[in-house]
Enzyme design. Structure first.
Site, PDB file in Angstrom:
ATOM      1  N   GLU A   1      -4.253  10.689 -38.405  1.00 54.13           N
ATOM      2  CA  GLU A   1      -4.955   9.933 -37.400  1.00 54.13           C
ATOM      3  C   GLU A   1      -6.190  10.738 -36.738  1.00 54.13           C
ATOM      4  OE1 GLU A   1      -4.044   7.164 -33.393  1.00 54.13           O
ATOM      5  OE2 GLU A   1      -2.532   7.290 -35.125  1.00 54.13           O
ATOM      6  N   LYS A  52       4.201   4.932 -28.702  1.00 51.72           N
ATOM      7  CA  LYS A  52       3.740   5.390 -29.854  1.00 51.72           C
ATOM      8  C   LYS A  52       2.901   6.621 -29.647  1.00 51.72           C
ATOM      9  CE  LYS A  52       0.716   5.036 -33.473  1.00 51.72           C
ATOM     10  NZ  LYS A  52      -0.504   5.596 -33.642  1.00 51.72           N
ATOM     11  N   ASP A 104      12.726  16.612 -39.709  1.00 55.05           N
ATOM     12  CA  ASP A 104      13.069  15.094 -40.084  1.00 55.05           C
ATOM     13  C   ASP A 104      12.341  14.178 -38.935  1.00 55.05           C
ATOM     14  OD1 ASP A 104      13.630  12.529 -40.665  1.00 55.05           O
ATOM     15  OD2 ASP A 104      15.949  12.844 -41.020  1.00 55.05           O
ATOM     16  N   HIS A 151     -11.868   8.015 -29.323  1.00 55.13           N
ATOM     17  CA  HIS A 151     -11.225   7.619 -30.659  1.00 55.13           C
ATOM     18  C   HIS A 151     -12.436   7.417 -31.811  1.00 55.13           C
ATOM     19  CE1 HIS A 151      -8.460   6.543 -33.836  1.00 55.13           C
ATOM     20  NE2 HIS A 151      -9.191   5.400 -33.933  1.00 55.13           N
TER      21      HIS A 151
END
Length: 421
Positions: A79, A257, A273, A370
Site C-alpha cells: 500500500e 485497519k 506470523d 494518499h
C-alpha cells in the site's frame, strides 16, 4: 488441481507445476518466465504446491523513538502511503520524546479442551490440584526451552458451556512459540486421554491475552498544528475521531485497519506470523462485547495523549524466522535484539500510524496525502516505466480527475513532449 499424470501435483517439481498450469490456463511464455524468475529453492521447501515467490515492496520507517532509543524499522507492504504515514507519525511523536512501551509479561496459551465431563466444576478443582503434575507433563514434552529460562509456568481452568478448558501458560522466551505450545498442549491432552478423558482439541490460542503490549505518547499541540489549523483544533478533532471509534464499530474497523497496516508490515519484514497478530488484535478490540478502536486519543490540558494495548505474540527466533536471509538483514537494520523489544517497536509503529491517519483525516482529508503516492501506482498501471512514473505522477497530481485512461493519455503527451525536446 488434478492432472492426467500418475504423479500427484505436489510431487512434481516447481517447473513441472508451472508448465502444467501454463497449458491448462493458457499462460504465455512471458508469464511463465516471470513465475520462474522469482522462484527460489527455499520457497519450494516452505509451502505445498510451490510455484514462485510473490514479492511485495519493503521500505523503512525512520526516526521512530521508542523508550528513548531511535529505530529504523523495515516494513513490507504494497500500500503506497503506509510507510510515509508511519514516518510522519514517528516524526511528530519524536518531538515530544517518542513512544513509551514498557516491557511486559509474555506468556502464550495452549488450550486443552475436554468434553463429556460429568461434573465440570468438581473436575476443575481436581485439575487445579494437579497443576504441578500437568506442568511436569508439558515441560517434559519440550525440555529444551527450560535451559533458556522458559517453559510451562501455570494453568487456568474454565468451564464454558459443555466444555472444560485448561489454559496452559507457557513462557516462550524470544520465540513466538506456536510449535512449542502445540507440543506441550498435545502432551497434556494425551496424558488426560490415557486417564479416560475425552479430549476435543489441544492447540495454541492466538488470543494472546497474557502477552499484551501497551504503548503511549504525549504530544505538544505545536507538533500537530497545520498551516490552516491550530494544534488545539487538530487535537480536538483527533480526540473526536478517537471517541467515534469507541462507539461506532464501522469507524472502529477502519481505525484498527490503519493500526494494523503498520504492525502487519513490521511483522512481515521481521518474519513473524502477521495473521496471528491480526486475529488477536481484533479479538481484543471486541473483548468488552462491542468492537472498538484499539488506540485512543484524549486532550489533557495542552497535550494530546495517545494510548494503546493489544496482544503481541511475536518472536525473534524459531519457526521460519531463521530460514530467510532478508529477515536476518532486517534484524540488523532495526537492531532489535529480543521478542519484548520487537513487540514494543511494532506496537509503537501501529500507534504512530494511527496518529498520522487521524491527523490527516481531521485536517486535509485522507485522500490528499494518499493520492500523492497513489499517482505513482496509477502511472505504472498506465504503462509508465520506472523512470517515467515519477514525472507522470507529478502531472497527474495537477489534474482534477485521474483514472487509468487519463493517465495513459498524459503518458502519451509526456512522451511526445520528450521526443521533441
Amino acid at each position: 488441481m488434478t492432472t492426467n499424470h500418475n504423479q500427484k501435483f505436489y510431487e512434481k517439481t516447481p517447473d513441472e507445476r508451472r508448465q502444467l498450469l501454463g497449458k491448462q490456463f493458457g499462460l504465455s511464455k512471458t508469464e511463465l518466465a516471470a513465475l520462474a524468475a522469482d522462484a527460489s529453492p527455499a520457497g519450494n521447501q516452505t509451502i505445498e504446491n510451490y510455484l514462485t515467490d510473490y514479492r511485495i515492496p519493503e521500505g523503512v520507517v525512520t526516526g521512530l523513538v521508542v523508550n528513548g532509543k531511535e529505530y529504523t524499522v523495515p516494513m513490507a507492504i504494497e500500500e503506497p502511503s503506509v510507510i510515509a504515514a508511519a514516518c510522519n507519525g514517528a516524526k511528530m511523536t519524536a518531538y515530544s520524546g517518542g513512544v513509551a512501551a514498557p516491557e511486559q509479561d509474555r506468556l502464550m496459551i495452549g488450550q486443552v479442551v475436554l468434553k463429556n465431563v460429568a461434573n465440570p466444576y468438581l473436575f476443575k478443582n481436581r485439575l487445579l490440584k494437579q497443576e504441578d503434575e500437568i506442568l511436569k507433563v508439558a515441560n517434559e514434552a519440550y525440555p529444551s526451552i527450560q535451559q533458556y529460562g522458559g517453559g510451562a509456568t501455570g494453568i487456568r481452568v474454565r468451564c464454558p458451556e459443555d466444555f472444560v478448558i485448561i489454559d496452559l501458560l507457557v513462557d516462550v522466551v524470544d520465540a513466538m512459540g506456536a510449535n512449542m505450545v502445540n507440543t506441550m498442549a498435545e502432551a497434556v491432552g494425551h496424558w488426560l486421554s490415557a486417564k479416560g478423558q475425552t479430549v476435543v482439541a489441544a492447540i495454541l490460542s492466538n488470543y494472546a491475552t497474557d502477552s499484551l503490549q501497551s504503548v503511549s505518547c504525549t504530544l505538544d499541540f505545536a507538533d500537530i498544528a497545520t498551516d490552516q489549523l491550530s494544534g488545539a483544533d487538530v487535537a480536538s478533532r483527533i480526540a473526536d475521531l478517537s471517541f467515534l471509534a469507541q462507539v461506532d464499530p464501522y469507524r472502529a474497523t477502519t481505525h484498527n485497519k490503519g493500526i494494523m497496516n503498520g504492525i502487519d508490515a513490521v511483522m512481515l519484514a521481521a518474519g513473524n506470523d502477521w495473521r496471528a497478530i491480526e486475529s488477536g488484535a481484533h479479538a481484543y478490540a471486541a473483548m468488552e462485547g462491542q468492537y472498538r478502536g484499539l488506540a485512543t486519543w484524549h486532550v489533557v490540558g495542552d497535550k494530546l495523549v495517545g494510548k494503546m494495548t493489544l496482544p503481541m505474540a511475536v518472536g525473534t527466533v524459531g519457526g521460519s524466522i531463521g530460514t530467510r536471509q532478508l529477515t536476518a538483514t532486517n534484524a540488523k537494520i532495526s537492531q532489535i535484539k529480543s521478542a519484548p523489544e520487537l513487540a514494543a517497536v511494532a506496537a509503537s509503529v501501529g500507534l504512530v500510524q494511527n496518529l498520522a491517519a487521524l491527523r490527516a483525516l481531521a485536517t486535509s482529508g485522507i485522500q490528499a496525502g494518499h493520492m500523492k503516492l497513489q499517482y505513482r501506482v496509477v502511472a505504472m498501471r498506465a504503462g509508465a516505466t520506472a523512470e517515467e512514473a515519477g514525472l507522470l505522477a507529478k502531472r497527474l497530481a495537477g489534474l482534477d480527475h485521474v483514472d487509468e485512461q487519463v493517465a495513459q493519455q498524459e503518458l502519451s503527451k509526456m512522451r511526445k513532449e520528450q521526443a521533441h525536446d
